[in-house]
Design a protein around this motif. Structure first.
Motif, PDB file in Angstrom:
ATOM      1  N   ILE A  70      -2.053  -3.704  37.853  1.00  0.00           N
ATOM      2  CA  ILE A  70      -2.051  -2.731  36.755  1.00  0.00           C
ATOM      3  C   ILE A  70      -2.042  -3.457  35.412  1.00  0.00           C
ATOM      4  O   ILE A  70      -2.781  -3.111  34.480  1.00  0.00           O
ATOM      5  CB  ILE A  70      -0.844  -1.779  36.864  1.00  0.00           C
ATOM      6  CG1 ILE A  70      -1.017  -0.835  38.056  1.00  0.00           C
ATOM      7  CG2 ILE A  70      -0.667  -0.972  35.580  1.00  0.00           C
ATOM      8  CD1 ILE A  70       0.198   0.053  38.325  1.00  0.00           C
ATOM      9  N   ILE A  71      -1.211  -4.483  35.306  1.00  0.00           N
ATOM     10  CA  ILE A  71      -1.127  -5.253  34.061  1.00  0.00           C
ATOM     11  C   ILE A  71      -2.454  -5.945  33.757  1.00  0.00           C
ATOM     12  O   ILE A  71      -2.935  -5.934  32.618  1.00  0.00           O
ATOM     13  CB  ILE A  71       0.019  -6.277  34.150  1.00  0.00           C
ATOM     14  CG1 ILE A  71       1.368  -5.563  34.208  1.00  0.00           C
ATOM     15  CG2 ILE A  71      -0.020  -7.240  32.958  1.00  0.00           C
ATOM     16  CD1 ILE A  71       2.539  -6.462  34.526  1.00  0.00           C
ATOM     17  N   THR A  72      -3.062  -6.514  34.796  1.00  0.00           N
ATOM     18  CA  THR A  72      -4.342  -7.213  34.598  1.00  0.00           C
ATOM     19  C   THR A  72      -5.458  -6.235  34.226  1.00  0.00           C
ATOM     20  O   THR A  72      -6.193  -6.441  33.256  1.00  0.00           O
ATOM     21  CB  THR A  72      -4.735  -7.966  35.881  1.00  0.00           C
ATOM     22  OG1 THR A  72      -3.718  -8.926  36.184  1.00  0.00           O
ATOM     23  CG2 THR A  72      -6.063  -8.691  35.695  1.00  0.00           C
ATOM     24  N   ASP A  73      -5.574  -5.145  34.997  1.00  0.00           N
ATOM     25  CA  ASP A  73      -6.643  -4.178  34.738  1.00  0.00           C
ATOM     26  C   ASP A  73      -6.487  -3.500  33.382  1.00  0.00           C
ATOM     27  O   ASP A  73      -7.482  -3.226  32.699  1.00  0.00           O
ATOM     28  CB  ASP A  73      -6.677  -3.114  35.840  1.00  0.00           C
ATOM     29  CG  ASP A  73      -7.144  -3.675  37.171  1.00  0.00           C
ATOM     30  OD1 ASP A  73      -7.833  -4.704  37.174  1.00  0.00           O
ATOM     31  OD2 ASP A  73      -6.811  -3.076  38.216  1.00  0.00           O
ATOM     32  N   GLY A  74      -5.250  -3.233  33.006  1.00  0.00           N
ATOM     33  CA  GLY A  74      -5.011  -2.532  31.739  1.00  0.00           C
ATOM     34  C   GLY A  74      -4.668  -3.451  30.588  1.00  0.00           C
ATOM     35  O   GLY A  74      -4.118  -2.995  29.572  1.00  0.00           O
ATOM     36  N   SER A  75      -4.999  -4.730  30.721  1.00  0.00           N
ATOM     37  CA  SER A  75      -4.576  -5.728  29.723  1.00  0.00           C
ATOM     38  C   SER A  75      -5.038  -5.386  28.309  1.00  0.00           C
ATOM     39  O   SER A  75      -4.280  -5.529  27.346  1.00  0.00           O
ATOM     40  CB  SER A  75      -5.076  -7.118  30.122  1.00  0.00           C
ATOM     41  OG  SER A  75      -6.494  -7.128  30.235  1.00  0.00           O
ATOM     42  N   LYS A  76      -6.274  -4.902  28.174  1.00  0.00           N
ATOM     43  CA  LYS A  76      -6.780  -4.574  26.837  1.00  0.00           C
ATOM     44  C   LYS A  76      -5.980  -3.446  26.207  1.00  0.00           C
ATOM     45  O   LYS A  76      -5.666  -3.477  25.008  1.00  0.00           O
ATOM     46  CB  LYS A  76      -8.263  -4.211  26.912  1.00  0.00           C
ATOM     47  CG  LYS A  76      -9.168  -5.383  27.258  1.00  0.00           C
ATOM     48  CD  LYS A  76     -10.634  -4.970  27.250  1.00  0.00           C
ATOM     49  CE  LYS A  76     -11.530  -6.169  27.586  1.00  0.00           C
ATOM     50  NZ  LYS A  76     -12.976  -5.778  27.600  1.00  0.00           N
ATOM     51  N   VAL A  77      -5.649  -2.443  27.009  1.00  0.00           N
ATOM     52  CA  VAL A  77      -4.849  -1.327  26.508  1.00  0.00           C
ATOM     53  C   VAL A  77      -3.465  -1.809  26.106  1.00  0.00           C
ATOM     54  O   VAL A  77      -2.957  -1.466  25.024  1.00  0.00           O
ATOM     55  CB  VAL A  77      -4.731  -0.224  27.581  1.00  0.00           C
ATOM     56  CG1 VAL A  77      -3.722   0.846  27.155  1.00  0.00           C
ATOM     57  CG2 VAL A  77      -6.089   0.399  27.850  1.00  0.00           C
ATOM     58  N   PHE A  78      -2.840  -2.629  26.950  1.00  0.00           N
ATOM     59  CA  PHE A  78      -1.493  -3.109  26.666  1.00  0.00           C
ATOM     60  C   PHE A  78      -1.465  -4.042  25.455  1.00  0.00           C
ATOM     61  O   PHE A  78      -0.509  -4.037  24.672  1.00  0.00           O
ATOM     62  CB  PHE A  78      -0.914  -3.797  27.906  1.00  0.00           C
ATOM     63  CG  PHE A  78      -0.820  -2.901  29.108  1.00  0.00           C
ATOM     64  CD1 PHE A  78      -0.335  -1.607  28.993  1.00  0.00           C
ATOM     65  CD2 PHE A  78      -1.221  -3.337  30.363  1.00  0.00           C
ATOM     66  CE1 PHE A  78      -0.256  -0.768  30.091  1.00  0.00           C
ATOM     67  CE2 PHE A  78      -1.144  -2.512  31.471  1.00  0.00           C
ATOM     68  CZ  PHE A  78      -0.658  -1.218  31.341  1.00  0.00           C
ATOM     69  N   GLU A  79      -2.503  -4.856  25.285  1.00  0.00           N
ATOM     70  CA  GLU A  79      -2.571  -5.743  24.126  1.00  0.00           C
ATOM     71  C   GLU A  79      -2.624  -4.954  22.827  1.00  0.00           C
ATOM     72  O   GLU A  79      -1.992  -5.319  21.835  1.00  0.00           O
ATOM     73  CB  GLU A  79      -3.798  -6.660  24.241  1.00  0.00           C
ATOM     74  CG  GLU A  79      -3.636  -7.760  25.282  1.00  0.00           C
ATOM     75  CD  GLU A  79      -4.948  -8.477  25.571  1.00  0.00           C
ATOM     76  OE1 GLU A  79      -5.953  -8.179  24.889  1.00  0.00           O
ATOM     77  OE2 GLU A  79      -4.972  -9.316  26.495  1.00  0.00           O
ATOM     78  N   VAL A  80      -3.378  -3.861  22.819  1.00  0.00           N
ATOM     79  CA  VAL A  80      -3.447  -3.004  21.635  1.00  0.00           C
ATOM     80  C   VAL A  80      -2.086  -2.393  21.339  1.00  0.00           C
ATOM     81  O   VAL A  80      -1.641  -2.342  20.177  1.00  0.00           O
ATOM     82  CB  VAL A  80      -4.506  -1.892  21.830  1.00  0.00           C
ATOM     83  CG1 VAL A  80      -4.422  -0.869  20.693  1.00  0.00           C
ATOM     84  CG2 VAL A  80      -5.898  -2.501  21.901  1.00  0.00           C
TER      85      VAL A  80
END
Length: 245
Positions: free
Chosen positions: A226-236
């Motif tokens: 989940i962290i890897t797949d959603g990395s762009k969202v989490f970085e924002v």
């Protein structure tokens, strides 16, 4: 549709999430076919709805005699035995314990013809309405389809998974037949990920029972994915937090 219901309830309570993550798939296929269909309920009804209906729909024909017997006491054991049997049977009858199904109706009859399509539509529409809600609130929404051991050829099963975690028939059949039919392309979310084959090459034990639950090894892999797949969202999200600080 329970994720949608819960989200709307949390919003009513004033909850303001930074991100919405929907990790689903198994319940959305297994429960309509194992609970709703045998109880003659349409696919859209939430889990255990039939029990709620039955608990509030009493058959009270036996109540007058039941109450009369309860008002009488006797020193005769035979009378008390007969009274106890009648009261117990009346209780079971009033709760519908002798009938595990609701009555037939035209709406169910029509839906039964295309039950799988209706089940899939409930899943799609619920996610897409969450997506609409998220867009309106400016909240990122990530949708993942979870893995499950009953999906054929989705994992190298360990010995304990083969012998102990593949034998729950109410859920096994629907997942074997229909889990592949969930179509991620029907979802509107721009952040959607299919984890059904997440454990494809994993030879470790990742499941913890014969339903759908994972042990610590499985949960760690899911969380990392989940962290890897959603990395762009989490970085924002992290960047926004840093700017506020």
């Amino acid at each position: 549709p329970q994720q949608l219901f819960k989200l709307l309830y949390l919003d009513l309570l004033g909850f303001k999430p930074d991100v919405i993550i929907n990790y689903d798939g198994f319940n959305e296929i297994a429960l309509p076919f194992s609970e709703n269909l045998p109880n003659k309920l349409n696919a859209i009804y939430p889990r255990s709805f039939s029990q709620v209906v039955k608990s509030s729909a009493y058959n009270g024909q036996c109540f007058p005699l039941n109450n009369l017997l309860l008002s009488k006491n006797s020193y005769l054991p035979l009378f008390e035995l007969v009274k106890w049997i009648y009261v117990r049977n009346c209780h079971n009858q009033s709760l519908g314990k002798d009938d595990n199904t609701l009555s037939w109706n035209d709406v169910f009859d029509e839906e039964k013809k295309g039950y799988l399509n209706r089940t899939l539509l409930v899943w799609e529409e619920s996610s897409n309405r969450i997506n609409d809600f998220a867009i309106g609130k400016g909240i990122p929404y990530l949708h993942f389809i979870q893995p499950n051991q009953y999906l054929a050829n989705s994992k190298i099963l360990t010995e304990i998974e083969k012998t102990e975690f593949l034998n729950y028939e109410p859920y096994k059949g629907p997942i074997e037949r229909h889990y592949k039919d969930l179509n991620i392309n029907k979802l509107d979310s721009i952040s959607k990920y299919d984890h059904r084959l997440l454990f494809l090459d994993d030879s470790r034990t990742v499941y913890s029972d014969n339903c759908c639950h994972f042990n610590l090894t499985g949960m760690e892999k899911i969380t990392n994915s989940i962290i890897t797949d959603g990395s762009k969202v989490f970085e924002v999200l992290i960047h926004k937090k840093d700017k506020k600080m």
